[in-house]
Design an enzyme around this catalytic site. Structure first.
Site, short mmCIF file in Angstrom:
data_model
loop_
_atom_site.label_atom_id
_atom_site.label_comp_id
_atom_site.label_asym_id
_atom_site.label_seq_id
_atom_site.Cartn_x
_atom_site.Cartn_y
_atom_site.Cartn_z
CE1 TYR A 64 -49.23 7.51 33.43
CE2 TYR A 64 -48.16 6.31 35.21
CZ TYR A 64 -48.44 7.49 34.56
OH TYR A 64 -47.92 8.67 35.05
CG HIS A 133 -52.58 11.80 36.19
ND1 HIS A 133 -52.54 10.56 35.62
CD2 HIS A 133 -51.38 12.36 35.89
CE1 HIS A 133 -51.38 10.37 35.02
NE2 HIS A 133 -50.65 11.46 35.16
CB SER A 213 -39.56 13.68 33.09
OG SER A 213 -40.56 12.88 32.52
N PRO A 214 -36.97 13.30 35.78
CG PRO A 214 -36.01 11.96 37.45
CD PRO A 214 -37.26 12.12 36.62
N GLY A 216 -35.03 14.25 32.06
CA GLY A 216 -35.50 14.87 30.83
C GLY A 216 -36.02 13.87 29.83
NE ARG A 217 -41.55 14.36 28.64
CZ ARG A 217 -42.50 13.99 29.49
NH1 ARG A 217 -42.59 12.72 29.83
NH2 ARG A 217 -43.36 14.85 30.00
N GLY A 218 -35.17 10.85 29.61
CA GLY A 218 -34.04 10.05 29.14
C GLY A 218 -33.04 10.84 28.31
CG PHE A 219 -32.65 14.77 25.38
CD1 PHE A 219 -32.76 14.22 24.11
CD2 PHE A 219 -31.96 15.96 25.52
CE1 PHE A 219 -32.19 14.85 23.00
CE2 PHE A 219 -31.39 16.60 24.43
CZ PHE A 219 -31.51 16.04 23.16
#
Length: 336
Positions: A64, A133, A213-214, A216-219
């Site tokens: 990152y 990773h 991503s719990p 859903g990547r913010g979706f």
């Protein structure tokens, strides 16, 4: 400190809060700027506010940036290292010039090189949880885990884990040195590891799942309702999940989840995080803003009944097609 509940990770003695803080979006570069521009001052304030609320489990990686994310964390925790539990990762090969080569490297020599760089960038002499990773298919997993086990013996690493790997790899690795955790994408929107029996393997071996991503990547927070709602450089609009007809199908699913959240007087994101916790796993929702870290940590106090879980899982049953989570090139690094 808050009274956020704690959970045992694996069977080697590591105890962490019920949810961690994903730090990837706090810096530019690989993984950064995915969800809009980052602000260092706000990011540091987010990490420190998380600690005040009991959220001291930070998740980062050398890629990152590269390196920028670990360096940011070093600034945020300076003088308080012992109060934090830090997880970082290696495996994307990064050259001496600080640029990613595009290859995966988990050879013994590279593991040793990577850990020294991470220790330096984090401003610490030990890493609490060190992950591979992505799988390096050119290096036997046994060799990689032997190198990681040596780091444990040397005191540079306390616990080890893997990321985005399947049951066979997990079993081979665990025989060399006990794994504390396996990290993978997991949410109401992404349950492939459940479908493949990987969760069963983890349960059998006493290894914990760290769910990235719990939301859903913010979706799953429900604010994206049409393609134009993504920012100009938002990485998400290039993912198969959020393109074409699949996008609108997924919006319909999210709106059904939102109805449940409204009934409970919580946000859709909080409901998504609480679902992962109720399933017995440890989510690491990412944010770079104080407001959202406060909301996320509040999710740990939300109690869902079995009826709630059944209702949510009836909206998106196992096997529901929601679209691939990465493009074809990136999926090559996922070895489930």
């Amino acid at each position: 400190m808050s009274n956020i509940k704690e959970v045992k990770l694996g069977s080697q003695g590591l105890v962490v809060p019920a949810l961690g803080l994903g730090c990837m979006g706090m810096t530019t570069g690989f993984g950064g700027d995915i969800y809009g521009k980052a602000d260092e001052k706000e990011a540091i304030a987010t990490i420190q506010r998380s600690l005040e609320l009991g959220g001291n489990f930070l998740d980062t990686a050398d890629i990152y940036g590269p390196f920028l994310n670990e360096q940011l964390i070093a600034k945020a925790i300076r003088g308080n290292r012992e109060k934090y539990i830090i997880a970082t990762k290696f495996g994307f090969e990064i050259g001496d010039n600080g640029q990613a080569t595009g290859a995966f490297n988990s050879s013994k020599n590279y593991v040793k090189k990577a850990v020294e760089r991470s220790l330096k960038n984090l401003g610490t002499d030990y890493i609490d949880l060190y992950y591979q990773h992505r799988l390096d298919t050119n290096t036997p997993i046994e060799e990689t885990v032997e190198a990681m086990a040596e780091l444990v013996k040397e005191g540079k690493v306390k616990y080890i884990g893997l990321s985005e790997v399947g049951s066979e790899t997990i079993r081979k690795a665990h025989q060399v040195h006990p794994l504390t955790a396996v990290q993978s994408e997991y949410s109401l929107f992404e349950r492939q590891i459940e479908e493949l029996g990987i969760l069963d393997t983890l349960k059998e071996l006493g290894i914990s799942l760290i769910a990235y991503s719990p939301v859903g990547r913010g979706f799953l927070n429900g604010t994206i309702q049409k393609p134009e709602d993504f920012g100009e450089n938002d990485w998400r609009k290039f993912l198969p999940k959020y393109q074409g007809e699949q996008f609108y199908k997924n919006v319909e699913l999210v709106n059904e989840i939102k109805k449940v959240a409204v009934e409970k007087n919580i946000t859709s994101a909080q409901l998504a995080i609480a679902w992962v916790i109720a399933k017995g796993h440890t989510p690491i929702p990412g944010t770079k803003r104080v407001k959202y870290v406060e909301e996320n940590i509040a999710s740990a106090s939300i109690m869902l009944t079995q009826e709630d879980l059944n209702r949510l899982e009836a909206i998106i049953p196992l096997g529901t097609v929601t679209g691939a989570r990465y493009d074809e090139a990136s999926m090559k690094g996922v070895n489930l």
